[in-house]
Write a protein that holds these residues in place. Sequence first.
Motif, mmCIF file in Angstrom:
data_model
loop_
_atom_site.group_PDB
_atom_site.id
_atom_site.type_symbol
_atom_site.label_atom_id
_atom_site.label_comp_id
_atom_site.label_asym_id
_atom_site.label_seq_id
_atom_site.Cartn_x
_atom_site.Cartn_y
_atom_site.Cartn_z
ATOM 1 N N GLU A 140 -8.954 6.887 2.602
ATOM 2 C CA GLU A 140 -8.190 5.685 2.260
ATOM 3 C C GLU A 140 -7.358 5.208 3.443
ATOM 4 O O GLU A 140 -7.245 4.007 3.704
ATOM 5 C CB GLU A 140 -7.291 5.959 1.052
ATOM 6 C CG GLU A 140 -8.048 6.100 -0.260
ATOM 7 C CD GLU A 140 -7.146 6.518 -1.402
ATOM 8 O OE1 GLU A 140 -5.975 6.882 -1.124
ATOM 9 O OE2 GLU A 140 -7.604 6.484 -2.562
ATOM 10 N N TYR A 141 -6.779 6.166 4.177
ATOM 11 C CA TYR A 141 -5.973 5.818 5.347
ATOM 12 C C TYR A 141 -6.838 5.170 6.428
ATOM 13 O O TYR A 141 -6.462 4.143 7.009
ATOM 14 C CB TYR A 141 -5.288 7.066 5.906
ATOM 15 C CG TYR A 141 -4.572 6.825 7.213
ATOM 16 C CD1 TYR A 141 -3.328 6.226 7.239
ATOM 17 C CD2 TYR A 141 -5.160 7.196 8.431
ATOM 18 C CE1 TYR A 141 -2.668 5.994 8.439
ATOM 19 C CE2 TYR A 141 -4.518 6.969 9.628
ATOM 20 C CZ TYR A 141 -3.269 6.362 9.630
ATOM 21 O OH TYR A 141 -2.633 6.120 10.823
ATOM 22 N N ILE A 142 -8.000 5.755 6.702
ATOM 23 C CA ILE A 142 -8.895 5.214 7.739
ATOM 24 C C ILE A 142 -9.345 3.804 7.364
ATOM 25 O O ILE A 142 -9.385 2.895 8.206
ATOM 26 C CB ILE A 142 -10.107 6.151 7.933
ATOM 27 C CG1 ILE A 142 -9.647 7.479 8.541
ATOM 28 C CG2 ILE A 142 -11.155 5.488 8.823
ATOM 29 C CD1 ILE A 142 -10.713 8.545 8.554
ATOM 30 N N LYS A 143 -9.660 3.619 6.080
ATOM 31 C CA LYS A 143 -10.071 2.295 5.614
ATOM 32 C C LYS A 143 -8.950 1.280 5.797
ATOM 33 O O LYS A 143 -9.190 0.143 6.227
ATOM 34 C CB LYS A 143 -10.468 2.371 4.137
ATOM 35 C CG LYS A 143 -10.995 1.068 3.575
ATOM 36 C CD LYS A 143 -11.402 1.219 2.117
ATOM 37 C CE LYS A 143 -11.901 -0.117 1.555
ATOM 38 N NZ LYS A 143 -12.288 0.012 0.114
ATOM 39 N N GLU A 156 -8.896 -2.078 8.219
ATOM 40 C CA GLU A 156 -8.559 -3.402 7.684
ATOM 41 C C GLU A 156 -7.368 -3.987 8.428
ATOM 42 O O GLU A 156 -7.313 -5.195 8.695
ATOM 43 C CB GLU A 156 -8.246 -3.290 6.187
ATOM 44 C CG GLU A 156 -7.996 -4.613 5.487
ATOM 45 C CD GLU A 156 -9.186 -5.541 5.514
ATOM 46 O OE1 GLU A 156 -8.981 -6.763 5.568
ATOM 47 O OE2 GLU A 156 -10.339 -5.038 5.496
ATOM 48 N N ALA A 157 -6.409 -3.126 8.794
ATOM 49 C CA ALA A 157 -5.226 -3.592 9.520
ATOM 50 C C ALA A 157 -5.606 -4.176 10.881
ATOM 51 O O ALA A 157 -5.005 -5.151 11.340
ATOM 52 C CB ALA A 157 -4.232 -2.441 9.686
ATOM 53 N N ILE A 170 -2.971 -4.755 1.680
ATOM 54 C CA ILE A 170 -3.740 -3.527 1.908
ATOM 55 C C ILE A 170 -2.897 -2.275 1.665
ATOM 56 O O ILE A 170 -3.239 -1.193 2.120
ATOM 57 C CB ILE A 170 -4.368 -3.500 3.322
ATOM 58 C CG1 ILE A 170 -3.304 -3.593 4.425
ATOM 59 C CG2 ILE A 170 -5.385 -4.610 3.475
ATOM 60 C CD1 ILE A 170 -3.889 -3.424 5.832
ATOM 61 N N GLY A 171 -1.772 -2.455 0.950
ATOM 62 C CA GLY A 171 -1.008 -1.307 0.487
ATOM 63 C C GLY A 171 0.104 -0.832 1.393
ATOM 64 O O GLY A 171 0.787 0.143 1.073
#
Length: 447
Positions: free
Chosen positions: A68-71, A75-76, A311-312
Amino acid sequence: NGKKQVSFYKSGSYWDLCRGGHVEHPDKELLYFKLLSVAGAYWKGSEKNPMLTRIYGTVFPTQKELDEYIKMQEEAKKRDHKKLGPAMELFLFHETAPGSPYWLPKGLIILNELLNFWRVEHAKRGYLETSTPLINKKSLWETSGHWDHYKDSMFIADMGENDVYGVKAMNCPNAMVIFGSKTRSYKDLPLRLSDSDVLHRYEKSGELNGLFRVRMFRQDDSHNFISEDQIETEYKEILDIAEQFYGIFNLDYKLRLGTRPEKYMGDKKSWDKAESTLRKILKKSGKEFFIMEGDGAFYGPKVDILMKDAIGREWQMGTIQLDFQQPRRFNLKYTDKDGSEKTPVVVHRVIYGSIERFIGILIENFAGSLIKANIRTELDDRSETLSSKIRDAQNDKVPYMIIIGDKEEKAKKVAVRLRTEKDLGQKDLQEFIKAIKANIENKSLEL
């Protein structure tokens, strides 16, 4: 005798001369990790010393959290305002003014529209806009307490002959000057003095980060002078403004209460009273909040607005600070109903926070597809192909593209395309304009 202790840490079979800390069993504790990048760095920061290799990585308790972090990081990168902003010709930076953005015409439209909306909505609520000097003598900052607590983060101008000035890093001391410039009555309260002047803070060069961390910025600032029995109603009104402003952008947020820091101004009793008041207000608000001990301003506890983006990621935006101290230091008074003199309480508050930071976050939250503020048109009459013009407009995140050719001229209509690459086909021009105006009036995020 000048001797110092050194520490060794053992990580697996590896012994390290280091301050620590290290995990004891990396083969068991660091299962879900990823190396991110490699960079060079000179030993002790001097180019005369050998070059070292610095390896960056990250680790998570589970594979799911790592994925989830890599995704999110991928996206960032697509949303990075430091790339999108200059590419869209919104702003730029120059080496002669580190941390100070140059606002280009398109970017200044966004900044001004945010401020225009702020002005209109706050005028409805009785706010009075002011503008104050960019530089003040050292004595003002000494009175406010900033010289002792904040001087290292200010730009100082020493003109010689004991003539020392501080460049304005915050608006509150000058708001105190305005309040104290005439006799005040309880009938004047709440007195809400707003200010969006340019501010300067000497952030360390290594901490500068696009629009997120700058040295020159604006705030949608206000200093609300109230009586103690108005604290709860004033905070409720400010939280209502936050709900309105963040709701327009469909941004979720929660609140954080920062309590008395280690270095503070004033007496413990008034701090305890202020913190207790804010706890009650936050509980009544119904909004999610938590407490961060020791995170208050040096003059009073504060409530920070923490926004979550598309994106959280979580960002600190606005802040609402309760101040019993500065009004006392400036000897501010108002005449109460019974004729007695009382000291006002001040609420320092910003909703957007730094306008620059807010725009940077909007760019990343909407991946450059910013909402419309007004109907503005620009004719692309370059000698380029139609497909090239459409591609350039989409790259610039232009909300609507109107294409007029022989077919459209004959039909007395316009062909409309969206920045999302959707083709709406031919539309009646007046109906199209009517639809855009409705979106603007409703502050719709949809095209």
